[in-house]
Structure formats: structure tokens, C-alpha cells
Design an enzyme around this catalytic site. Structure first.
Site, PDB file in Angstrom:
ATOM      1  N   TYR A 192      -1.920 -25.935 -21.424  1.00  0.00           N
ATOM      2  CA  TYR A 192      -0.609 -25.354 -21.101  1.00  0.00           C
ATOM      3  C   TYR A 192       0.064 -26.224 -20.049  1.00  0.00           C
ATOM      4  CZ  TYR A 192       2.799 -21.870 -19.404  1.00  0.00           C
ATOM      5  OH  TYR A 192       3.944 -21.200 -19.037  1.00  0.00           O
ATOM      6  N   ASP A 287      -2.016 -33.345 -15.863  1.00  0.00           N
ATOM      7  CA  ASP A 287      -1.353 -32.145 -15.356  1.00  0.00           C
ATOM      8  C   ASP A 287      -2.353 -31.446 -14.437  1.00  0.00           C
ATOM      9  OD1 ASP A 287      -0.239 -29.738 -14.788  1.00  0.00           O
ATOM     10  OD2 ASP A 287       0.201 -29.176 -16.868  1.00  0.00           O
ATOM     11  N   LYS A 315       1.119 -24.892  -7.557  1.00  0.00           N
ATOM     12  CA  LYS A 315       0.188 -23.896  -7.003  1.00  0.00           C
ATOM     13  C   LYS A 315      -0.248 -24.192  -5.556  1.00  0.00           C
ATOM     14  CE  LYS A 315      -1.354 -22.740 -11.671  1.00  0.00           C
ATOM     15  NZ  LYS A 315      -0.936 -21.412 -12.066  1.00  0.00           N
TER      16      LYS A 315
HETATM   17  C1  LIG Z   1      -1.898 -26.828 -15.981  1.00  0.00           C
HETATM   18  C2  LIG Z   1      -0.618 -26.085 -15.774  1.00  0.00           C
HETATM   19  N1  LIG Z   1       0.550 -26.717 -15.934  1.00  0.00           N
HETATM   20  C3  LIG Z   1       1.730 -26.096 -15.754  1.00  0.00           C
HETATM   21  C4  LIG Z   1       1.773 -24.779 -15.405  1.00  0.00           C
HETATM   22  C5  LIG Z   1       3.101 -24.094 -15.196  1.00  0.00           C
HETATM   23  O1  LIG Z   1       3.260 -23.797 -13.840  1.00  0.00           O
HETATM   24  P1  LIG Z   1       4.263 -22.624 -13.376  1.00  0.00           P
HETATM   25  O2  LIG Z   1       3.671 -21.345 -13.837  1.00  0.00           O
HETATM   26  O3  LIG Z   1       4.294 -22.777 -11.877  1.00  0.00           O
HETATM   27  O4  LIG Z   1       5.566 -22.926 -13.994  1.00  0.00           O
HETATM   28  C6  LIG Z   1       0.587 -24.064 -15.236  1.00  0.00           C
HETATM   29  C7  LIG Z   1       0.603 -22.633 -14.889  1.00  0.00           C
HETATM   30  O5  LIG Z   1      -0.376 -21.964 -14.814  1.00  0.00           O
HETATM   31  C8  LIG Z   1      -0.642 -24.739 -15.418  1.00  0.00           C
HETATM   32  O6  LIG Z   1      -1.807 -24.109 -15.274  1.00  0.00           O
END
Ligand SMILES: Cc1ncc(COP(=O)(O)O)c(C=O)c1O
Length: 475
Positions: A192, A287, A315
Site C-alpha cells: 500500500y 516506501d 508516521k
Molecule cells: C507503506 C505506506 N505507504 C503509504 C501510506 C499512506 O500514508 P497516510 O495514511 O499517512 O496517507 C501508508 C499508510 O499506512 C503506508 O503504510
């Protein structure tokens, strides 16, 4: 490579034998008071575990907001029942509006790595707030956090702060396309990268939890250039490079998957991705929104010793306030406006409150022994849950790295999303509700990783294992 647990896709030596003192055992009088107060409430409420107020509040919320929530997984759809509505958090604990107390392994989905509502972070925020909440202009705190991020994360020579992980991934994708002059990307099934259109193809997290392979409203054109492969499968990636010669801008992945449950990569896979991207003039993007400062201080890239071209963060670097970031090699980052032509902007980006919470969270993580402590308690936790599961005759597998863990109700090994989907999700749902009643708050989906924090005490871990033993016997 030694397997940490039999039948588990975790193939890295873990440091269970290393011990360290709990780095943060100071408890303020406030915490003690709150805990004393709440445990008496909980003693009472445990006798008759009720979610009456949560149920009422959630029923009202459903009339006001789609599904009653502002982010889908919070709605408990995959574990049944209604979500608990939270009143307050502190350290490793949270309290719902009915007065029930929980040991929390969600940590606001990752940011709370030093524990919730940390006294020092709150004090620093109060000081910063005296000067205002948003400037929309450069501030010194941005320099401080940028320097901390750059010196910690091997791939990052320059960084751009944004307001969420989604935004970070949107920005990094545009940058990779701008830098290479190519449009296609490869992403992995179950990974994700936020909810932007091009990434909503075989995505994990809520998309997986709710069984939505894609989302209506995403135009075909937006995902046409998104190619997908099973995680840990280098042969599929090789085939994609072969059939799209000179067209692939970037390969993006969660270097440890957390959004399809906890799935670690094989080291060979990461090495092969680094090589194939280099050989083909494509960029490798980690990511690390979830893994950054969690798998180790320098993220998964430091832990595995593989340096990508670009990295996204979120985060933890916001310490519980809205934040995201992307960064990488200077020559690539200098394409970002206003240094270069690739446009990306944000009203609240570099906000002084988010910068402050991030700075003080990272400072705490720099203290000696922090990751050894996370490794120790998380190892004990997952080993305890797996042992309890096996003792009760369940097919179960799982793993962990430092402050991140997960388990599946399947024998394993779990190397990719298809393996993860073999998990008995109905059993997970029952387990979930049982644990909730026992005062343990896990992520409300089989396809989400769990998180520990420096505020989780050895007693919290033992209490959680005892709860798991009890619940697993009833399934
Ligand atoms: C690996 C990863 N990338 C992107 C995101 C998206 O982040 P946000 O929820 O702050 O938009 C998340 C959210 O959990 C994530 O775990």
C-alpha cells in the site's frame, strides 16, 4: 540465513539473546495518576465488559461520516462488531469512552513508537504552540528535522516535507517520472502506497481488508502505467523489465510489507531489485512510511544494507502529528520545485508542530538501547503468541523485526500476498474480539502489521501473551 521461526518468512538473524534495560522507565506522576484512576474504572468495567457508549457514538457517527469513520480500516468491517471509540491514550495504553483500558499494538498505525502522548513531546509542543501553529513560511524547525532525517536515512541527501504518507508517495512518483522521463512503474501485490489513483492496483491495507481489488472512481488511464508483481518474486520483475524495455521509471515497494500483514523480504529479492533497476536506468523507491525509524533508526534500508534512489517517510517523523516526506539523491531532489521544474506544494507542509513532535520523537529514538529493547519485547511477544497458538492446535505463523510484527492463521511460510490470503480470517476475527475483551487492542484486520513501542513494558507483553493463551483455547 537463519530462520527466526520455523515456517515463517522471516529469514534474518534476530537478536533475542541481546538484553537491554528498558530505556524509558520514568513515569510521571500524571501517568501514574491516570493509570491508577483508569485501572479502578477498568477493574469495575472488566467485570461487565460493555461498549454501550462506543456503540451509541458510532451509530451517530455513521449518520455523519461515511461508514462512521475517517479511514476505512477503523470501522472493524473485517473483524465484525463495532469499533471502540477512544477517549485518551498514554504510553502503551488507551482508554475507550466506556472506561475500558487496552494495551495498544496499533500505536496510531505506527507513529507512537516512543509511546502515546509522551510527556517531553507534549511539553515541546506546548512551547512551540506559544509561537503559533502554522507559519506558511520557512521556519528553523524544518532545518532541524531535515538534518536529522538526512543524517539517519542512508539514501536521503535532500528531503521535502509533506502532510501524509499518501502525499509523499504521490510526490515521489511524479519525481521518478520527471527524472527518468518514463511513465511506467512496478508495484507489488499487497503493498500500500497511500490512496492516490496510480497506486490503487492490487493494494494492501483497507483495500485488501475490504476486499476491494481496485476502487471505482480511479480512471483506467491512471493505472495503465502501473505494472504489478507478487512480492519476493524477482522472476516476475525480470519479465516485466524484459517486456517493457526502457519504459520503467521506477520500482516501488514496502521494504518490509506491513499492509498485507507482516511480510519480510528476502535479502536476495532486495539485492536483485537494486541491480535490475540500476541496470535498466530505473529508480528504486523504498516506501518507508511504515518502516522508517521503526525497523531501525535508518529504516529498512539501513537494516538490510540496500540503498534505494528515493525514499518516502511518514508516521514516526511526525511523532503523532500529520506528516510525510520524500527524499533521495541530491541530483534527483533538485528537480523538485522551486529548485527544479517538478511541481509539488503544500499549505501546511513543514508545519512547526509536526516538526517539533518529529524532532523530539527522533531524539528519543537516538538514545542507546532503544532498538534492542524493541527487538527484545517484540520477539517475546510474537514467540509467546505463536507458542500459544500451536499449543492450542492452530495453524499459525508469524515474524517480527524490531518494533514491527505480525502473525497469520496459516502454517506459512508467507512470502507474498497470496500466501497471506490463505490465513483463516474468520478465526482471526474471533481471536480479535476475544483479545479486545481481554484488554488488548490489535489492528482490526488480518492484513495489517502490529507495532510495539518503548512504552510497552515486559509486564504488558506477558499480560498480552496470557490473554492470547486464554483466547486461543476458546477458538
Ligand atoms: C507503506 C505506506 N505507504 C503509504 C501510506 C499512506 O500514508 P497516510 O495514511 O499517512 O496517507 C501508508 C499508510 O499506512 C503506508 O503504510
Amino acid at each position: 540465513m537463519a530462520a527466526a521461526f520455523a515456517g515463517v518468512g522471516l529469514s534474518y538473524p534476530v537478536k533475542l539473546s541481546q538484553t537491554s534495560n528498558h530505556p524509558r522507565r520514568r513515569r510521571s506522576p500524571l501517568i501514574i495518576r491516570i493509570n491508577a484512576l483508569s485501572s479502578s474504572v477498568v477493574e469495575e468495567s472488566k467485570k461487565t465488559y460493555t461498549l454501550k457508549k462506543s456503540e451509541e457514538a458510532f451509530n451517530s457517527a455513521k449518520e455523519l461520516m461515511p461508514g462512521g469513520v475517517n479511514s476505512p480500516v477503523r470501522a472493524f468491517k473485517s473483524v465484525g462488531g463495532q469499533p471502540i471509540v477512544i477517549d485518551s491514550v498514554k504510553g502503551s495504553r488507551m482508554w475507550d469512552i466506556d472506561g475500558n483500558e487496552y494495551i495498544d499494538y496499533v500505536g496510531s498505525w505506527g507513529p507512537a513508537i516512543i509511546g502515546h502522548a509522551d510527556d517531553e513531546v507534549l511539553a515541546a509542543l506546548a512551547e512551540t504552540m506559544k509561537k503559533g501553529t502554522s507559519f506558511g513560511a520557512p521556519c528553523l524547525l524544518e532545518n532541524v528535522l531535515a538534518e536529522m532525517v538526512i543524517s539517519a536515512v542512508p539514501s536521503i541527501e535532500m528531503v521535502r516535507f509533506v502532510n501524509s504518507g499518501t502525499e509523499a508517495c504521490m510526490g515521489v512518483l511524479r519525481l521518478a517520472r520527471a527524472f527518468t522521463g518514463r511513465e511506467k512503474i512496478i508495484k507489488f501485490e499487497g503493498c500500500y502506497h497511500g490512496h492516490a489513483d496510480p497506486f490503487l492496483v492490487k493494494a494492501g491495507s483497507g483495500v485488501a481488508t475490504l476486499g476491494l481489488p481496485d476502487s471505482p472512481g480511479v480512471p483506467k488511464a491512471a493505472t495503465l502505467e502501473t505494472l504489478t508483481s507478487p512480492y519476493n518474486s524477482i522472476s516476475t520483475v525480470e519479465n516485466l523489465f524484459e517486456s517493457n524495455k526502457g519504459e520503467i521509471a521506477a520500482v516501488i515497494l514496502e521494504p518490509v510489507v506491513g499492509n498485507a500483514g507482516f511480510i519480510p523480504p528476502t535479502l536476495d529479492f532486495l539485492h536483485a531489485l537494486r541491480k535490475i533497476t540500476q541496470d535498466n536506468g530505473s529508480l528504486l523507491i523504498f516506501d518507508e512510511v511504515m518502516t522508517g525509524f521503526r525497523i531501525s533508526y535508518g529504516g529498512a534500508q539501513e537494516y538490510f544494507g540496500i540503498t534505494p534512489d528515493l525514499t518516502t517517510l511518514g508516521k514516526i517523523i511526525g511523532g503523532g502529528l500529520p506528516v510525510g516526506a520524500y527524499g533521495g539523491r541530491r541530483e534527483i531532489m533538485e528537480m523538485v520545485a522551486p529548485a527544479g521544474p517538478m511541481y509539488q506544494a503544500g499549505t501546511l507542509s513543514g508545519n512547526p508542530l509536526a516538526m517539533t513532535a518529529g524532532i523530539h520523537t527522533l531524539k528519543r529514538l537516538q538514545e542507546p538501547g532503544t532498538y534492542d529493547y524493541l527487538n527484545k519485547i517484540t520477539g517475546e511477544l510474537i514467540q509467546g503468541i505463536l507458542d500459544a497458538g500451536k499449543k492450542s492446535g492452530h495453524a499459525i505463523s508469524g515474524g517480527y523485526i524490531n518494533g514491527m510484527f505480525g502473525f497469520f492463521f496459516t502454517e506459512g511460510p508467507v512470502y507474498n500476498f497470496d500466501d497471506a490470503k490463505k490465513s483463516d480470517t474468520a478465526k482471526f476475527a474471533k481471536f480479535y474480539r476475544g483479545m479486545l475483551e481481554q484488554g488488548v487492542y490489535l489492528a482490526p484486520s488480518q492484513f495489517e502489521a502490529g507495532f510495539t513501542s518503548l512504552a510497552h513494558s515486559p509486564e504488558d507483553i506477558q499480560q498480552t501473551i496470557s490473554a492470547a493463551e486464554k483466547v486461543l483455547q476458546t477458538l
